[in-house]
Motif scaffolding. Sequence first.
Motif, PDB file in Angstrom:
ATOM      1  N   SER A 119     -20.219   0.804 -36.174  1.00 23.18           N
ATOM      2  CA  SER A 119     -20.517   1.629 -35.003  1.00 23.18           C
ATOM      3  C   SER A 119     -20.853   3.075 -35.380  1.00 23.18           C
ATOM      4  O   SER A 119     -21.257   3.857 -34.519  1.00 23.18           O
ATOM      5  CB  SER A 119     -19.333   1.610 -34.025  1.00 23.18           C
ATOM      6  N   HIS A 120     -20.727   3.432 -36.637  1.00 22.50           N
ATOM      7  CA  HIS A 120     -21.001   4.810 -37.068  1.00 22.50           C
ATOM      8  C   HIS A 120     -22.510   5.069 -37.101  1.00 22.50           C
ATOM      9  O   HIS A 120     -23.293   4.203 -37.483  1.00 22.50           O
ATOM     10  CB  HIS A 120     -20.381   5.066 -38.447  1.00 22.50           C
ATOM     11  N   ARG A 121     -22.910   6.275 -36.741  1.00 22.34           N
ATOM     12  CA  ARG A 121     -24.344   6.628 -36.692  1.00 22.34           C
ATOM     13  C   ARG A 121     -25.035   6.531 -38.047  1.00 22.34           C
ATOM     14  O   ARG A 121     -26.239   6.326 -38.112  1.00 22.34           O
ATOM     15  CB  ARG A 121     -24.535   8.021 -36.100  1.00 22.34           C
TER      16      ARG A 121
ATOM     17  N   LEU B 123     -14.778   3.005 -51.429  1.00 24.91           N
ATOM     18  CA  LEU B 123     -15.059   4.349 -51.922  1.00 24.91           C
ATOM     19  C   LEU B 123     -16.397   4.868 -51.400  1.00 24.91           C
ATOM     20  O   LEU B 123     -16.487   5.985 -50.890  1.00 24.91           O
ATOM     21  CB  LEU B 123     -15.072   4.354 -53.457  1.00 24.91           C
ATOM     22  N   ILE B 124     -17.434   4.054 -51.511  1.00 22.01           N
ATOM     23  CA  ILE B 124     -18.794   4.528 -51.261  1.00 22.01           C
ATOM     24  C   ILE B 124     -19.161   4.595 -49.785  1.00 22.01           C
ATOM     25  O   ILE B 124     -19.754   5.581 -49.332  1.00 22.01           O
ATOM     26  CB  ILE B 124     -19.796   3.659 -52.032  1.00 22.01           C
ATOM     27  N   VAL B 125     -18.843   3.577 -49.025  1.00 19.20           N
ATOM     28  CA  VAL B 125     -19.263   3.566 -47.623  1.00 19.20           C
ATOM     29  C   VAL B 125     -18.753   4.793 -46.866  1.00 19.20           C
ATOM     30  O   VAL B 125     -19.535   5.462 -46.177  1.00 19.20           O
ATOM     31  CB  VAL B 125     -18.888   2.241 -46.925  1.00 19.20           C
ATOM     32  N   PRO B 126     -17.468   5.150 -46.984  1.00 17.77           N
ATOM     33  CA  PRO B 126     -17.028   6.349 -46.272  1.00 17.77           C
ATOM     34  C   PRO B 126     -17.769   7.625 -46.690  1.00 17.77           C
ATOM     35  O   PRO B 126     -18.013   8.496 -45.847  1.00 17.77           O
ATOM     36  CB  PRO B 126     -15.537   6.438 -46.612  1.00 17.77           C
ATOM     37  N   VAL B 127     -18.133   7.730 -47.968  1.00 16.24           N
ATOM     38  CA  VAL B 127     -18.883   8.914 -48.413  1.00 16.24           C
ATOM     39  C   VAL B 127     -20.244   8.961 -47.721  1.00 16.24           C
ATOM     40  O   VAL B 127     -20.667  10.011 -47.218  1.00 16.24           O
ATOM     41  CB  VAL B 127     -19.051   8.937 -49.953  1.00 16.24           C
ATOM     42  N   ILE B 128     -20.919   7.832 -47.663  1.00 13.65           N
ATOM     43  CA  ILE B 128     -22.244   7.794 -47.017  1.00 13.65           C
ATOM     44  C   ILE B 128     -22.105   8.013 -45.507  1.00 13.65           C
ATOM     45  O   ILE B 128     -22.911   8.716 -44.899  1.00 13.65           O
ATOM     46  CB  ILE B 128     -22.988   6.494 -47.339  1.00 13.65           C
TER      47      ILE B 128
ATOM     48  N   LYS C 117     -19.872   9.771 -44.022  1.00 12.64           N
ATOM     49  CA  LYS C 117     -19.555  11.190 -43.827  1.00 12.64           C
ATOM     50  C   LYS C 117     -20.771  12.085 -44.059  1.00 12.64           C
ATOM     51  O   LYS C 117     -21.047  12.990 -43.273  1.00 12.64           O
ATOM     52  CB  LYS C 117     -18.419  11.604 -44.764  1.00 12.64           C
ATOM     53  N   HIS C 118     -21.498  11.840 -45.144  1.00 16.34           N
ATOM     54  CA  HIS C 118     -22.562  12.762 -45.565  1.00 16.34           C
ATOM     55  C   HIS C 118     -23.971  12.291 -45.231  1.00 16.34           C
ATOM     56  O   HIS C 118     -24.914  13.057 -45.394  1.00 16.34           O
ATOM     57  CB  HIS C 118     -22.475  13.001 -47.082  1.00 16.34           C
ATOM     58  N   GLY C 119     -24.127  11.029 -44.867  1.00 13.93           N
ATOM     59  CA  GLY C 119     -25.455  10.484 -44.610  1.00 13.93           C
ATOM     60  C   GLY C 119     -26.092   9.984 -45.895  1.00 13.93           C
ATOM     61  O   GLY C 119     -25.544  10.158 -46.995  1.00 13.93           O
TER      62      GLY C 119
END
Length: 182
Positions: free
Chosen positions: A31-33, A168-173, A175-177
């Motif tokens: 659901s995240h943009r 690790l990676i999905v939350p970084v993307i 957050k930052h796009g």
Amino acid sequence: MTQDNALRARDRLPDALRVLLEQFPRDMWESHRNFAGLVEFWLDRHLMFRRLTEALREDAEAGQDRKIDPQAMRARLSRYGGMLVGQLHGHHQIEDAHYFPVLARREARLETGFAILDKDHHAMDGLLARFTESANAVLQGGEPGPFRKELLSFERLLHRHLEDEEDLIVPVILKHGAEGLH
């Protein structure tokens, strides 16, 4: 990296590397943009790896139980095994050369996590070599039992790595796009 963080030894990433996962839990990813596009594609690749190992395991088990024609099993092993090995190598090369350095710069506090994932890729080279050797033995007429045993070990470690990579990676993307990652 400590031995506890080695692929064979860990049951998940250390809590200090899961801080963004707390902010961006798995149940909200879709659901995240920033989910559509790169994250969705990347998770689909991981799903493909999981499905390939599952199909290979099911075929090896069917081969052991004489529930699949050996020739059909070997054809599927050649196709799916080759796809798995080739696609994993390419996937890891792109991550090591491009994604990991960019993402580590975006979240420097997680740099150790990217180093762990990079070490996983090196460990997986050996796992893939053993997987290939074992698969080739079946392709040359050997019994599927030893391949199944090797595959079970490989599958467990691959799934551990994929889950940790996603955590690790999905939350970084998210957050930052995905800017600069395409």
